[in-house]
Motif scaffolding. Structure first.
Motif, PDB file in Angstrom:
ATOM      1  N   ASP A 147      50.194  33.700  45.758  1.00 18.66           N
ATOM      2  CA  ASP A 147      48.874  34.130  45.292  1.00 18.66           C
ATOM      3  C   ASP A 147      48.934  34.391  43.790  1.00 18.66           C
ATOM      4  O   ASP A 147      49.860  35.033  43.308  1.00 18.66           O
ATOM      5  N   VAL A 148      47.936  33.881  43.090  1.00 16.88           N
ATOM      6  CA  VAL A 148      47.912  33.996  41.636  1.00 16.88           C
ATOM      7  C   VAL A 148      46.629  34.707  41.187  1.00 16.88           C
ATOM      8  O   VAL A 148      45.526  34.312  41.568  1.00 16.88           O
ATOM      9  N   ALA A 149      46.810  35.752  40.366  1.00 20.57           N
ATOM     10  CA  ALA A 149      45.676  36.409  39.712  1.00 20.57           C
ATOM     11  C   ALA A 149      45.743  36.051  38.235  1.00 20.57           C
ATOM     12  O   ALA A 149      46.730  36.349  37.567  1.00 20.57           O
ATOM     13  N   ALA A 150      44.715  35.351  37.755  1.00 20.77           N
ATOM     14  CA  ALA A 150      44.739  34.837  36.390  1.00 20.77           C
ATOM     15  C   ALA A 150      43.765  35.583  35.503  1.00 20.77           C
ATOM     16  O   ALA A 150      42.746  36.098  35.978  1.00 20.77           O
ATOM     17  N   THR A 151      44.091  35.623  34.204  1.00 18.91           N
ATOM     18  CA  THR A 151      43.178  36.267  33.256  1.00 18.91           C
ATOM     19  C   THR A 151      43.296  35.612  31.884  1.00 18.91           C
ATOM     20  O   THR A 151      44.361  35.084  31.534  1.00 18.91           O
TER      21      THR A 151
ATOM     22  N   LEU B 211      44.010  31.566  44.362  1.00 20.10           N
ATOM     23  CA  LEU B 211      43.840  31.702  42.918  1.00 20.10           C
ATOM     24  C   LEU B 211      42.577  32.509  42.636  1.00 20.10           C
ATOM     25  O   LEU B 211      41.483  32.132  43.058  1.00 20.10           O
ATOM     26  N   THR B 212      42.748  33.637  41.957  1.00 19.15           N
ATOM     27  CA  THR B 212      41.576  34.430  41.569  1.00 19.15           C
ATOM     28  C   THR B 212      41.585  34.604  40.057  1.00 19.15           C
ATOM     29  O   THR B 212      42.641  34.616  39.423  1.00 19.15           O
ATOM     30  N   PHE B 213      40.393  34.726  39.487  1.00 18.02           N
ATOM     31  CA  PHE B 213      40.281  34.937  38.039  1.00 18.02           C
ATOM     32  C   PHE B 213      39.687  36.296  37.774  1.00 18.02           C
ATOM     33  O   PHE B 213      38.730  36.710  38.430  1.00 18.02           O
ATOM     34  N   HIS B 214      40.254  37.005  36.794  1.00 19.44           N
ATOM     35  CA  HIS B 214      39.820  38.371  36.472  1.00 19.44           C
ATOM     36  C   HIS B 214      39.586  38.464  34.975  1.00 19.44           C
ATOM     37  O   HIS B 214      40.525  38.264  34.202  1.00 19.44           O
TER      38      HIS B 214
END
Lengths: 308, 308
Positions: free
Chosen positions: A32-36, A68-71
């Protein structure tokens, strides 16, 4: 997820080409990837890049279902991360401040890896309270295809943990014994490029012909083995010892004959004109896609050889 | 045989690894080859090498029926030749005398091509009555697999005829605008090797890790495109102009930081020990066969890409 050690949640900080390529690789391996990224439009560009790169990775059978989520906010992206891959612009002050902030935000067990190509680890960790958990982990473009990851660590255990993580993702980590500007591979590339520029400046051949000479000659061989091993085979039955004793002196003479060109306006113009001739009107995106296609086929071919 | 222009009969003078590899390539393309070498046992070694190399070339569909004959006497080998590929040892006096003798033996229309890697054309043709029909045509090991042929000609028409001949054999000829010690590709390779030796001397990484960094990083990319085009893509949408304007200064700074190592006994010992560790007991013949297998698969992969 034991193959990535204990690492399950990765944060990707900075979503340009390098960060987006990392995100594709991580999710394709089920992480799981949290991207910013503070840049407007980053989220859309990231999604588009990851979709394309994931299609390429599927050709290698990599079809993991990492989320993949973007924050928009850094804090939210790194909140639950075991591992942070930082890909901010190559500006030392910015990177030093960002790493210090990440160090404050993350629990002590998390590893922070910087993709920096040009900076020394000692310089960018200078403001961190726990610098030992910050490593350099420098990939080559595009990281989801090119296997090399150069690692510079302050603590050998952290370096080994980072290397194991990347190895689990099919990468080839190389841990440097000590930090060096440009690490290993970009120093080799720069040394070669200096002479490639010199040959243009000296009018020995066109840009396109110099490029063709490399990728139909030594570059082709270097996709199969490195420079030291190449000269080991160049020594015949006596191997590298024979090579160094008998042809070492001619290497040293050639080193003395290599150029030290100025990268001045005239030379730049000649290189730019040469690339225009070589590109034959093909836009960057098309050249990139041809490069990726070639890399994919070569990587498949190498896997084929390794499997025999 | 129109694809090789008017050339039907080739003489291979000097049947070490390079000459034998050329002989395999020529016969696989249907050209009759008359070979010669003063060394005892040459004929048997030539036959064995050609048989093995022809089996590799058959994988590319190259199964021409050129006849290979061996002649102990130089005169007999070159008697009917349209094209001579000379592969004598790299000793200037020997090569200069041999080329002068070949020039005397052959009719004016025949082309004489020297495989020399280290010598200047102007030096080795000095004693020829008709130097303009003598070219340098330098291949990379092994020539039946690696496509590059570097050509240095005194007469542009002869250079173009030689290039057309090699192109007809699936090679990638590059004609130099002017002669240069080491031609193009070995200068690029030497420049890179100097830094590869420097990194060993400075203790930055092991020989095996430096080799791995190249062939899993820039070397892999250089099998797909040359150094100038690589930096064109490194410049993003602005291409090489953007790269040179924005990152050119950091290249120049890195050039200044590259090493200039001594190839002294201590460094040699470190390289030899490093290669021993990397080779893991595999003998040269096995390493060569692995290299050839990798080259064959990579070349097939590139053909695949070019065909799309």
């Amino acid at each position: 997820m034991t193959k990535h050690n204990e690492i399950r949640r990765v944060a990707v900080v900075g979503c340009g080409t390098v960060g987006a390529s990392w995100a594709a690789l991580f999710t394709a391996h089920g992480l799981d990837v949290a991207a910013t990224d503070p840049d407007p439009g980053s989220s859309e560009r990231l999604s588009a890049f990851v979709a394309q790169a994931r299609a390429q990775l599927a050709e290698f059978g990599l079809a993991g279902e990492g989320r993949l989520t973007f924050h928009p906010e850094l804090e939210a992206a790194v909140a639950d991360a075991d591992f942070v891959q930082e890909n901010a612009p190559e500006a030392e002050g910015l990177k030093r401040a960002l790493l210090a902030r990440l160090d404050t935000l993350l629990p002590p067990g998390a590893i922070i890896a910087s993709s920096t190509s040009a900076m020394l680890r000692s310089a960018i960790v200078a403001d961190c309270a726990r610098p030992e958990r910050v490593v350099v982990a420098h990939p080559f473009n595009p990281p989801h295809l090119v296997p090399l990851v150069e690692i510079v660590a302050g603590d050998p255990d952290i370096g080994a943990r980072a290397a194991a993580f990347y190895r689990g993702l099919g990468r080839r980590p190389v841990i440097l014994a000590r930090e060096m500007p440009g690490h290993i591979a970009n120093r080799l590339a720069s040394a070669l490029y200096r002479e490639a520029v010199n040959l243009v400046a000296e009018g020995v051949a066109s840009v396109a012909d110099i490029d063709a000479a490399l990728c139909n000659g030594p570059g082709l061989r270097w996709a199969a083995m490195g420079p030291h091993m190449t000269y080991h085979l160049g020594g015949g039955e006596g191997g590298i010892r024979h090579y160094l004793d008998h042809l070492g002196p001619s290497q040293v003479r050639r080193w003395a004959s290599l150029g030290n060109p100025e990268l001045d306006a005239a030379v730049k113009d000649r290189i730019v004109a040469g690339i225009e001739a070589e590109a034959q009107g093909r836009p960057i995106a098309e050249l990139e896609s041809r490069r990726d296609r070639a890399l994919i086929e070569i990587l498949k071919a190498r896997t084929e050889v390794a499997g025999r």
